[in-house]
Design an enzyme around this catalytic site. Structure first.
Site, PDB file in Angstrom:
ATOM      1  N   THR A  96      -5.897  -4.548   7.732  1.00 32.12           N
ATOM      2  CA  THR A  96      -5.891  -5.313   8.986  1.00 32.12           C
ATOM      3  C   THR A  96      -5.519  -4.408  10.161  1.00 32.12           C
ATOM      4  O   THR A  96      -5.877  -4.694  11.290  1.00 32.12           O
ATOM      5  CB  THR A  96      -4.920  -6.503   8.892  1.00 32.12           C
ATOM      6  N   ARG A 137      -1.778 -10.784   7.444  1.00 28.60           N
ATOM      7  CA  ARG A 137      -2.778 -11.210   6.458  1.00 28.60           C
ATOM      8  C   ARG A 137      -2.608 -12.685   6.102  1.00 28.60           C
ATOM      9  O   ARG A 137      -3.576 -13.369   5.789  1.00 28.60           O
ATOM     10  CB  ARG A 137      -2.792 -10.319   5.222  1.00 28.60           C
ATOM     11  N   GLU A 172      -8.081  -7.428  -4.893  1.00 30.82           N
ATOM     12  CA  GLU A 172      -7.184  -8.536  -4.551  1.00 30.82           C
ATOM     13  C   GLU A 172      -7.811  -9.921  -4.525  1.00 30.82           C
ATOM     14  O   GLU A 172      -7.148 -10.893  -4.908  1.00 30.82           O
ATOM     15  CB  GLU A 172      -6.543  -8.260  -3.192  1.00 30.82           C
ATOM     16  N   GLU A 210       3.234   0.741  -2.606  1.00 30.76           N
ATOM     17  CA  GLU A 210       2.603   1.114  -1.333  1.00 30.76           C
ATOM     18  C   GLU A 210       3.664   1.703  -0.418  1.00 30.76           C
ATOM     19  O   GLU A 210       3.445   2.722   0.225  1.00 30.76           O
ATOM     20  CB  GLU A 210       1.931  -0.109  -0.681  1.00 30.76           C
TER      21      GLU A 210
END
Ligand code: LUZ
Ligand code: MOS
Length: 750
Positions: A434, A304, A706, A226
């Protein structure tokens, strides 16, 4: 529908970075990285290395025309170290050579002088020094201050969870090819082509439109690409810019393991208060997150953890705080679950310990506290569905939990040195980035004049089959066969300003953008057909590649319709844009409605521990999972299976070890072991929870990447329970992973 790539994968025909045919004159890069975890750089002598045959150039921070900076959230990470180094593996220079072998030889000839500084690898030590990546963040609901005196039971403790190496099959890599006018075409094994493009532009001191990033697919990523695909992509681009040659760098496994960050290890304290009837009244947690030497994605991962600190439970009073601690390790990064597993592991450990101290079954506490409709999560969003309760009840009933418990009990009484353990793991996971601003996507759909279709989106295919799902979406909304559809590479010139394919949201965001584009094209095509047949548009439909007027099949098929529409000079291209509705989050209050929806589920894990050796097997994992209405059961079940095994690996055999100098000891596949087919659970049973799906999920099919990773956590507690069955004195230290060594110590704990 199978993954559209499965045949090519099986035949070894799929193209990854290292398979791209090389242009003649291609040069090869290699990173010279810090051998010391924390030091001042006194002097580095590259002269012997530079004199070597076939060495073209050695680039350092001095060669960077723009910003020597790659930090995405916080600008605290240089591309190349300048005066200091902060972890072993930190890039200092980029050797460019005519062969990889020459580059490797040159690396050995670099002579460096460092003044070593104090090394911190432990997050609690960093916390003592108040050495943080960013200020601590706290989420609160209710008030924990005065609640403790009303609690019948108060349990507190310390819990640790370990790091995890991504071990994508394809290591990090990139290939940059210069084009005219200083433009660069960059192939990168990245989840985030736009991030690579943007940072490349900033480092090379050019505008974003000079950098074209192209991605066919990745051989796995799991979050590891990422953010951390960026440095190598920038280095080859910089070398291509300076040398005007194609430059490639594909890391070998050793370099990849040493230089890249992993899942964040956490070391945490908790306090939990329960009423007489086992309601959790209060929960406090302090998480010391081992962030490594720079921010990377740690601030987002921090969030998170806080969002998922209470997992599937409703707790009226909570206070949770994450300290993102700066240490001399490679920057830890995104890994499937993104901080949520660490948060969930803590509350599951807390409940496990509470059950032991109170003398009740763990499941009594778990079941008693499951979140249900209109209960409030600690961040202000209300639960809209009762998937936590329903999945638990379904698992209990359909998997015959009571019978399983008694089977395990009788097995344990009959076997002296083999003991079984069971654990139930509920999971609730919020879907959306988020960071609200990241929840949007685009799709570019071309219908060619022969009726074939090409689709570009921002989604990165990394084995999760997002391209297959996008194909299904287009086939459904245009009512054509998937054989007409090609999914193009992901390319920043076709689909710009993309969010990374992450947060389980790739199919949701890019699929819905594709849906928007296909619906627009469908309307345009049927509108033209209505004119042609001289009927109202509502009467026209396309069904399985034929044009219908109400129920009557016409003599026009898909190809005729497309050709005629084209000849009428009507556009056969559409750009679809999708933004997730309704989501908001106010960071000043730490409250809002950050998630489009939640995914729920419950898993039952059974294991057998060999009480002489400390080894163990996972007998079965039985999952009730909320897929919404799955659009592809084969793919979605595959995601559950992979995630479960990966989650089990995290809490059992995968142990990241650094020595006191900050050197990675588990730096190869001989010393870092992940589950293989022999270790995988003997069975994984999956039940699809019956629901109507969710309106914000692609075709009502919920995100699946996930959430199921967290079912793996159950293996840890199943093992603890098996140890307890052998050694009634055993008190778990809640230190994950439960390696065979630790299990053996537990079995013979006094
Ligand atoms: N990446 C990200 C993620 O940038 N934001 C997120 O919320 C997220 N969540 C899960 C996995 N990756
Ligand atoms: Mo991720 S952990 O890149 O969804």
């Amino acid at each position: 529908m199978k993954n559209r790539d499965s045949k090519n994968h099986l035949q070894g025909k799929s193209i990854y970075i290292d398979d791209i045919p090389e242009i003649s004159g291609t040069l090869y890069g290699l990173v010279y990285d810090s051998p010391i975890a924390h030091a001042k750089i006194i002097n580095i002598d590259y002269s012997k290395a530079e004199e070597l045959d076939d060495i073209v150039r050695i680039l350092t921070y001095k060669d960077v025309p723009g910003e020597n900076q790659i930090g995405a959230i916080i600008q605290d990470e240089p591309l190349f170290a300048e005066g200091e180094v902060h972890f072993i593996g930190q890039p200092i220079a980029f050797i460019v050579a005519k062969s990889e072998l020459a580059a490797r030889k040159a690396k050995k000839l670099i002579e460096a002088n460092f003044e070593e500084k104090t090394i911190v690898t432990d997050p609690r030590e960093a916390h003592k020094n108040k050495s943080y990546i960013a200020p601590p963040r706290t989420f609160k609901i209710g008030e924990t201050k005065n609640i403790w005196e009303t609690c019948e039971h108060i349990i507190s403790g310390r819990v640790k969870s370990g790091g995890q190496e991504h071990l994508y099959l394809e290591t990090q890599g990139a290939y940059a090819v210069p084009a005219e006018d200083g433009n660069i075409k960059l192939y990168s094994s990245t989840q985030g082509p736009t991030a690579v493009q943007k940072i490349a532009a900033s480092v090379l001191n050019v505008k974003m439109n000079k950098i074209e990033v192209d991605v066919t697919r990745l051989g796995g990523a799991f979050g590891g690409k990422e953010d951390q695909a960026t440095p190598w992509a920038i280095m080859v681009s910089l070398a291509a810019q300076i040398l005007n040659s194609p430059v490639k760098f594909a890391l070998n496994r050793h370099d990849d393991m040493r230089m890249t960050g992993k899942r964040h290890p956490y070391d945490s304290d908790f306090k939990m208060g329960l009423s007489k009837d086992l309601k959790i009244l209060a929960y406090e947690a302090d998480y010391y997150q081992n962030a490594g030497a720079s921010a990377d994605l740690s601030p987002a991962i921090t969030e998170r953890t806080l969002f998922h600190s209470t997992n599937s439970y409703f707790v009226p009073n909570t206070r949770t705080t994450v300290y993102s601690c700066k240490t001399n390790l490679p920057p830890n990064t995104a890994f499937r679950g993104f901080g949520a597993p660490q948060g969930m592991f803590l509350i599951e450990a807390a409940i496990h310990k509470a059950a032991e101290e109170i003398g009740v079954r763990v499941e009594e506490i778990q079941k008693q506290n499951l979140i249900t409709i209109n209960d409030e999560f600690p961040y202000g969003q209300l639960a809209e569905e009762d998937g936590a309760v329903k999945s638990w009840e379904t698992a209990e009933k359909d998997f015959k939990l009571k019978e399983l418990f008694s089977e395990v009990e009788s097995y344990n009484s009959e076997n002296k040195y083999l003991k079984k353990g069971v654990a139930v793991t509920p999971v609730t996971f919020g879907i959306s980035f988020t960071n609200t601003a990241m929840n949007h996507a685009r799709a570019l759909v071309h219908i060619y004049q022969d009726g074939s279709i090409g689709i570009s989106t921002g989604a990165i295919e990394m084995g999760q089959s997002v391209n297959t799902k996008i194909m299904q979406v287009a086939a459904h909304f245009l009512s054509v066969s998937t054989s007409r559809i090609k999914i193009e590479t992901t390319n920043t010139t076709r689909v710009a300003n993309t969010s990374p394919t992450a947060a389980s949201s790739g199919a949701d965001l890019n699929g819905q953008a594709t849906q928007v584009a296909c619906i627009a094209l469908y309307k345009r095509l049927t509108g033209f057909a209505a004119k042609h047949f001289n009927v109202e548009v509502e009467k026209i439909s396309i069904k399985d590649e034929f044009i219908y007027i109400e129920d009557k099949k016409t003599d026009w098929n898909w190809e005729t319709l497309v050709e005629q529409t084209f000849l009428a000079r009507i556009a056969l291209t559409e750009n679809g844009h999708y933004t997730t509705p309704k989501i908001t989050f106010d960071k000043t209050k730490e409250k809002g409605h950050p998630f489009a929806y939640h995914v729920f589920g419950s898993a039952i894990t059974t294991c057998t521990v060999d009480c002489i050796r400390g080894t163990y097997e996972i007998d079965s994992v039985k999952v009730v999972h909320d897929f919404g209405v799955s659009m592809n059961k084969l793919i979605d079940n595959g995601q559950i299976e992979g995630a479960v095994v990966q989650g089990i690996g995290w809490v059992t055999m995968e142990e990241i070890a650094y020595d006191e100098k900050g050197r990675l000891l588990s730096n190869a596949l001989s010393t870092y072991k992940i589950p293989d087919i022999l270790f995988a659970p003997k069975s994984i049973d999956i039940i699809h929870l019956k629901t109507d799906g969710h309106k914000f999920a692609i075709m009502k099919s919920k995100a699946v990447g996930e959430p199921p990773f967290n079912y793996g956590i159950g293996a840890y507690f199943a093992i603890q329970n098996a140890i307890k069955a052998y050694n009634s004195n055993f008190k778990s230290d809640y230190n994950s992973p439960a390696t065979p060594e630790r299990v053996l110590m537990g079995l013979y704990q006094k």
